[in-house]
Design a protein around this motif. Structure first.
Motif, short mmCIF file in Angstrom:
data_model
loop_
_atom_site.label_atom_id
_atom_site.label_comp_id
_atom_site.label_asym_id
_atom_site.label_seq_id
_atom_site.Cartn_x
_atom_site.Cartn_y
_atom_site.Cartn_z
N ALA A 223 0.85 -1.20 0.00
CA ALA A 223 0.00 0.00 0.00
C ALA A 223 0.88 1.24 0.00
O ALA A 223 1.68 1.44 0.92
CB ALA A 223 -0.92 0.00 1.22
N THR A 225 0.86 5.04 0.48
CA THR A 225 0.01 6.07 1.06
C THR A 225 0.47 7.44 0.58
O THR A 225 1.59 7.86 0.85
CB THR A 225 0.05 6.03 2.60
N ASN A 227 -1.17 11.49 0.11
CA ASN A 227 -2.28 12.45 0.31
C ASN A 227 -3.51 11.76 0.89
O ASN A 227 -4.64 11.95 0.44
CB ASN A 227 -2.63 13.13 -1.01
N ASN A 228 -3.26 10.94 1.92
CA ASN A 228 -4.33 10.23 2.64
C ASN A 228 -5.07 9.21 1.78
O ASN A 228 -6.14 8.73 2.17
CB ASN A 228 -5.33 11.23 3.23
N MET A 229 -4.51 8.86 0.62
CA MET A 229 -5.06 7.78 -0.20
C MET A 229 -4.09 6.61 -0.18
O MET A 229 -2.89 6.78 0.02
CB MET A 229 -5.25 8.24 -1.65
N LYS A 230 -4.62 5.42 -0.40
CA LYS A 230 -3.79 4.22 -0.47
C LYS A 230 -3.89 3.65 -1.88
O LYS A 230 -4.98 3.32 -2.34
CB LYS A 230 -4.22 3.19 0.56
N ILE A 231 -2.75 3.57 -2.54
CA ILE A 231 -2.67 2.96 -3.87
C ILE A 231 -2.06 1.58 -3.69
O ILE A 231 -0.98 1.44 -3.11
CB ILE A 231 -1.81 3.82 -4.82
N ASP A 240 -3.38 1.57 -10.19
CA ASP A 240 -3.98 2.89 -10.42
C ASP A 240 -2.85 3.92 -10.45
O ASP A 240 -2.30 4.28 -9.41
CB ASP A 240 -4.98 3.22 -9.31
N TYR A 243 -2.33 8.95 -9.75
CA TYR A 243 -1.84 9.81 -8.67
C TYR A 243 -0.33 9.76 -8.51
O TYR A 243 0.23 10.39 -7.62
CB TYR A 243 -2.50 9.42 -7.35
#
Length: 374
Positions: A223, A225, A227-231, A240, A243
């Motif tokens: 994962a 992390t 900008n508070n997103m998990k790719i 994805d 980002y």
């Protein structure tokens, strides 16, 4: 597995192409350790090969040629070479010399016959492969072993190409190229070293990445992390990428190379222009780590356009410059070793490149002609 010499004719854009990866003179105080076969101090080879040159000069193609040859040897399947033949109306040849961990030197000579007619399909009868091998004795140099192979060469032998290739030991290699920019990535699992490498590389490339962590209960899944997103980066699963910048994505492939070198997974590494979108200082730092961690009897090939690498404390023979020249309707690729022209320790490699001593600077005349367009 160490590549020592390569001759290629009529594969890709190579015509009468030759490059050698040995060096005759011991370098005192070299930054690169163990630039010789382990236990064979006279058998010197270029452990680190920095390949530079303008666009379309064959840097990536050289790696493709190596990969085709290795696949032929490993899988005993000549189809890997057929699509690489430039002019199928002519024969295509290569000769490669390889040294192994068991102190043997191999010379593989391959000829693929010219097509008899346009619609003709190649068969095994059109392929001629001969493998000669000599033991590398304690005091032998590359030059001594090459002469031994010269004396025993007999390209008239009649044996199957599979039997010839069976003489060669198992090969281990890793290629990373700009063409490996896929949405799906191959990443190892169950090894904290890869996780730590990936975390440090990705955070160095993008300060917005807070961490890279292992996804619980899923093998080979990580994962990222940001900008508070998990790719989620998972082996064989579409990533994805919207980002992540191009440079950050390249960091995944760079991490694979670093991991493989630090774990000793392979013997031959070809890292091809993975740093086009990465800051030059980070590229230099990663290359320094690769050189520090590469082991005895291993070999690194690293292609780049970054001239700042010329200032790294590396032997001149580590730098190779590729150029393409046009003669009438024919183009020729050649590879020039910096040490062949710069003989003194005081010679500046960067100044030589700035003065285009190797003739590898790209042509800009056509670009400036744009100014004259109506």
């Amino acid at each position: 597995m160490i590549v020592l010499d390569l001759k290629v004719d009529n594969f890709y854009a190579f015509k009468d192409f030759h490059v050698n990866f040995s060096y005759p003179k011991k370098i005192v105080g070299s930054y690169i350790e163990s630039e010789h076969l382990e236990g064979r101090s006279n058998f010197r080879y270029k452990k680190v090969n920095i390949i530079m040159g303008a666009n379309a000069t064959g840097k990536t193609t050289l790696g493709s040629m190596f990969m085709d040859i290795f696949n032929l040897i490993d899988k005993k399947n000549y189809s890997y070479l057929l699509d690489s033949i430039c002019d199928k109306k002519k024969s295509a040849t290569f000769t490669i010399e390889i040294a192994s961990d068991t102190n043997k030197m191999y010379r593989v000579h391959c000829v693929i016959a010219a097509k008899k007619q346009l619609e003709y399909k190649y068969t095994a009868e059109d392929l001629s492969i001969h493998v000669d091998v000599v033991d590398i004795l304690t005091n032998d140099s590359y030059e001594i072993c090459a002469r031994k192979l010269d004396e025993m060469a007999d390209y008239k032998r009649k044996t199957s190409f599979q039997d010839e290739l069976d003489k060669i030991e198992q090969l281990y290699w890793l290629f990373e190229s700009p063409l490996d920019f896929y949405d799906e990535y191959s990443v190892p699992g169950k090894d904290s070293l890869f996780l730590n490498i990936l975390d440090k590389v990705m955070r160095a490339l993008d300060p917005a990445i807070k961490s890279v962590t292992k996804v619980p209960n899923i093998d080979a899944a990580y994962a990222i992390t940001i900008n508070n997103m998990k790719i989620i980066l998972q082996n064989g699963v579409k990533l994805d990428t919207q980002y992540l910048s191009s440079g950050t994505l390249a960091g995944i492939g760079v991490s694979r190379v670093l991991y493989s070198i630090m774990r000793g997974k392979n013997k031959f590494y070809y890292c091809d222009e993975k740093f086009s979108y990465i800051h030059s200082e980070i590229e230099k730092a990663i290359l320094a780590v690769m050189i520090e961690k590469i082991r005895p009897n291993e070999q690194l090939f690293f292609t780049t356009h970054n001239t700042e690498i010329l200032e790294m404390n590396l032997p001149k023979h580590s730098f190779l410059f590729m150029k393409k020249s046009q003669y009438d309707d024919e183009s020729y690729i050649e590879c020039i070793s910096a040490s062949s022209l710069l003989k003194r320790n005081t010679d500046s490699l960067k100044k030589a490149v700035e003065n285009d001593l190797f003739g590898t600077a790209p042509s800009t005349e056509l670009i400036y002609e744009i100014e004259e367009l109506a």
